[in-house]
Design an enzyme around this catalytic site. Sequence first.
Site, PDB file in Angstrom:
ATOM      1  N   HIS A  69       0.892  -1.287   0.150  1.00  0.00           N
ATOM      2  CA  HIS A  69      -0.016  -0.119  -0.036  1.00  0.00           C
ATOM      3  C   HIS A  69       0.907   1.239  -0.046  1.00  0.00           C
ATOM      4  CE1 HIS A  69      -3.349   2.956   2.045  1.00  0.00           C
ATOM      5  NE2 HIS A  69      -3.473   2.749   0.671  1.00  0.00           N
ATOM      6  N   HIS A 130       7.468   0.987  14.519  1.00  0.00           N
ATOM      7  CA  HIS A 130       6.610  -0.171  15.123  1.00  0.00           C
ATOM      8  C   HIS A 130       5.435  -0.443  14.511  1.00  0.00           C
ATOM      9  CE1 HIS A 130       6.163  -3.085  17.845  1.00  0.00           C
ATOM     10  NE2 HIS A 130       5.214  -2.794  18.613  1.00  0.00           N
ATOM     11  N   HIS A 238       0.839   3.529  19.317  1.00  0.00           N
ATOM     12  CA  HIS A 238       1.100   2.492  18.488  1.00  0.00           C
ATOM     13  C   HIS A 238       0.817   2.530  16.901  1.00  0.00           C
ATOM     14  CE1 HIS A 238       2.315  -0.413  21.579  1.00  0.00           C
ATOM     15  NE2 HIS A 238       2.369  -1.644  20.770  1.00  0.00           N
ATOM     16  N   SER A 290      -2.805   2.821  22.223  1.00  0.00           N
ATOM     17  CA  SER A 290      -3.385   2.471  20.988  1.00  0.00           C
ATOM     18  C   SER A 290      -3.975   3.565  20.196  1.00  0.00           C
ATOM     19  CB  SER A 290      -4.145   1.422  21.348  1.00  0.00           C
ATOM     20  OG  SER A 290      -4.937   1.003  20.389  1.00  0.00           O
ATOM     21  N   GLU A 448       9.492  -1.500  24.688  1.00  0.00           N
ATOM     22  CA  GLU A 448       8.221  -0.862  24.769  1.00  0.00           C
ATOM     23  C   GLU A 448       7.780  -0.541  26.023  1.00  0.00           C
ATOM     24  OE1 GLU A 448       5.155  -2.183  21.932  1.00  0.00           O
ATOM     25  OE2 GLU A 448       6.268  -4.066  21.400  1.00  0.00           O
ATOM     26  N   TYR A 484       8.353  -5.731  26.024  1.00  0.00           N
ATOM     27  CA  TYR A 484       7.578  -4.624  26.835  1.00  0.00           C
ATOM     28  C   TYR A 484       8.289  -4.320  28.115  1.00  0.00           C
ATOM     29  CZ  TYR A 484       3.751  -4.171  24.030  1.00  0.00           C
ATOM     30  OH  TYR A 484       2.754  -4.063  22.713  1.00  0.00           O
ATOM     31  N   ASP A 613       4.040   3.084  -6.273  1.00  0.00           N
ATOM     32  CA  ASP A 613       3.466   2.276  -5.141  1.00  0.00           C
ATOM     33  C   ASP A 613       3.840   2.802  -3.877  1.00  0.00           C
ATOM     34  OD1 ASP A 613       6.174   1.556  -4.898  1.00  0.00           O
ATOM     35  OD2 ASP A 613       6.118  -0.613  -5.685  1.00  0.00           O
ATOM     36  N   ASP A 615       2.638   5.564  -3.064  1.00  0.00           N
ATOM     37  CA  ASP A 615       1.832   6.851  -2.928  1.00  0.00           C
ATOM     38  C   ASP A 615       0.288   6.019  -2.060  1.00  0.00           C
ATOM     39  OD1 ASP A 615       2.362   9.611  -3.856  1.00  0.00           O
ATOM     40  OD2 ASP A 615       3.067   8.175  -5.555  1.00  0.00           O
ATOM     41  N   THR A 618      -2.496   4.451  -4.295  1.00  0.00           N
ATOM     42  CA  THR A 618      -2.154   3.237  -5.231  1.00  0.00           C
ATOM     43  C   THR A 618      -2.093   2.202  -4.284  1.00  0.00           C
ATOM     44  OG1 THR A 618       0.079   3.696  -5.251  1.00  0.00           O
ATOM     45  CG2 THR A 618      -0.895   4.634  -6.880  1.00  0.00           C
TER      46      THR A 618
END
EC number: 3.5.1.23
Length: 698
Positions: A69, A130, A238, A290, A448, A484, A613, A615, A618
């Site tokens: 993506h 991450h 995250h 999150s 983390e 963590y 690819d 962007d 697209t």
Amino acid sequence: MESTDALGRRPLLKAGLATLLGTASTPSASAESRDPYLLGRGIADVTGQAAENGMMGYARLGQRTSGIHQRQRARAFAIAERDAPDRRVALVVVDAGMIFGCVREAVLARLSERLGDRYTQSNLLLTATHTHAGPGGFSCHTLYNVTTLGFQPGTFESLVAGITDSVVRAEDDLAPGRLRLARAALTDASVNRSRRAFERNPVADKRHFPGAIDPTTTLLCLERSGRTVGVVNWFATHATSLSPDNTLISGDNKGYAAYHWEREVSGVDYREPSPGFVAAFAQSNSADMSPNLELRPGTGPTDDEFANTRIIGQRQYAAAAELVHAARPVHGRIDHRASTVDMSATRVDGSFTGDGREHTTCAATLGASFAAGAEDGPGPSFFEEGAGNNPFFGTISRALYRASPELRSRQAPKEILLPVGPMGWVPHVLPIQLVRVGELYLAALPQEVSIVGGLRLRRTVARRLGTDPDNVLVAGYANDYAGYLTTPEEYDQQDYEGGHTMFGRWSLPAYQQEFARLASDMAAGEPSAPGPSPEDNPRGGRVRLQPGVVLDAPPAGRNFGDVLREPRRQYRAGESVRVAFVSAHPNNNPRRGDSFLLVQRRSASGWRTVADDGDWSTTYRWERSGIASSTATITWRIPEGTPGGLYRIVHRGDAKQAFGGTVSFSGTSRQFRVGPASDQSPDPLRRQDSTASIRYRW
């Protein structure tokens, strides 16, 4: 009340470019000579294997890459004192799940070949955003390669080469400049996903976070000749807006924030060697933060995970962009310290433990609540978060604790699932680093950290340095990875984050003690002890269980690059163009710094590429269509404001041959028009055929 648009963005200063670039005036020669720093920026592609590579983050065995993506990138910033250029650091923010120790070692080795001894473990800071939407298999430790079917050399090489290139480019870009720093609050891009554990902390700590989130967004601006040429933003959330169901490579919300500022606001062309502007969105103490505001995978503020990725990214960008003009000048030295810590056996002085007694960390173990997963990324339903909720492992653990009071004092109340330390599946000698950039201090560690854990670390460092805790940031996911890090109080809850705090209840106090040591050395101008050798870490993770590509072959009667599905002849902005091609396995060549697709517009001088690819508009999807044949489907969602005219889609790839070489190929769709449906201009498509071309590479 402040209004927001459909993406939840707050109003920005008029015109994004004006916000970005600041004043357009050029300072005089005397002003230029007062610039206290040398500043350089670099950006490079780190995208790994785009097909059939297990993904890193959710630990879901069936989550394997199936296309792109947005490409992953490394963004590097070289900063040196102008009058003492040997005092320098490089800050690198990588669109990756983690930075593993073997990646860092390989980068340092290659930088040594290209730049000599300019960068060492002390002044090179590598951090990961991450993202959970990237390919994994680039660790040298077994635990992190289990769900990727072992080590993936193609992905490892892309990361190492891209990170190295970004640092070298930043070095080549060095020029006099100034630094500016600003902070603000961003309250609508994160939520606490471990509230029960957070509530166990003392009231004094919780009072610092009235919304149970860390809202601080910090911006470091790089300014040359009166213009902002680069920024680094730190904000704790995250990079998990994309859910475990996603199989497309993406930098997630932080990757989108960087892309938006660079490409959509500033017009950066990633194909150019010098981007002109680089924006990095880095992590801080985000263990319990999150972006899924409804605390379910892929939810909040909408039910569309890709829309959420963009919205949360836009919110981080908007908050950062508003700080550009508010940023104040940075003054002070560039400095750095680094050491290693054996987290499996660190004795922690009672002044750091909270109960006044000495305690010791422990060999790494994972708790049963680790397997339960977090609220926005749950694991198997037969595991549950919380101490006492997994009876089978609880029974085993109680027996172990009765047999070993020492183990109980270090790991209880964890219900032990896997002793990954004694199994040699994770590193135990870990790097810590303290970097100074003027008044800003970065405490970098490979874990983390929860927001209260981060607060305690910051306060510890600040006390030793004699500065305000606001001037200290935790840089998590740095230089290696070992799970963590919670406070002892949060650990006792044994939710997901506590179960994944592998070295036991006293892990955070151990880090506080060791960072106090680094900070004291920095304050005194003394070198820091190097610590134990990282060579003591086990190295069994480079086992490769998944074979590479054996052969690519097009279907009978077809050639690589043939178009299987043509676009329509007419589209409007907002619609999606979808084209399918006969393709080959993308792992033959990740096309780092290149693209598997081009969207091109016809101009008076020929065909001009307007998207690829990397962007947001697209999508490149790959799937098998036979034993050795495959199909690439390319989608272009036509952005609003796209100029009318003739367009085409180009697909490029590399096919593996039976005799061992590869063949490069390309395919081109027929032309199509973007514009209003009433446009009756002559249609040249009637005589236009699809084309395919082949070029061999040995």
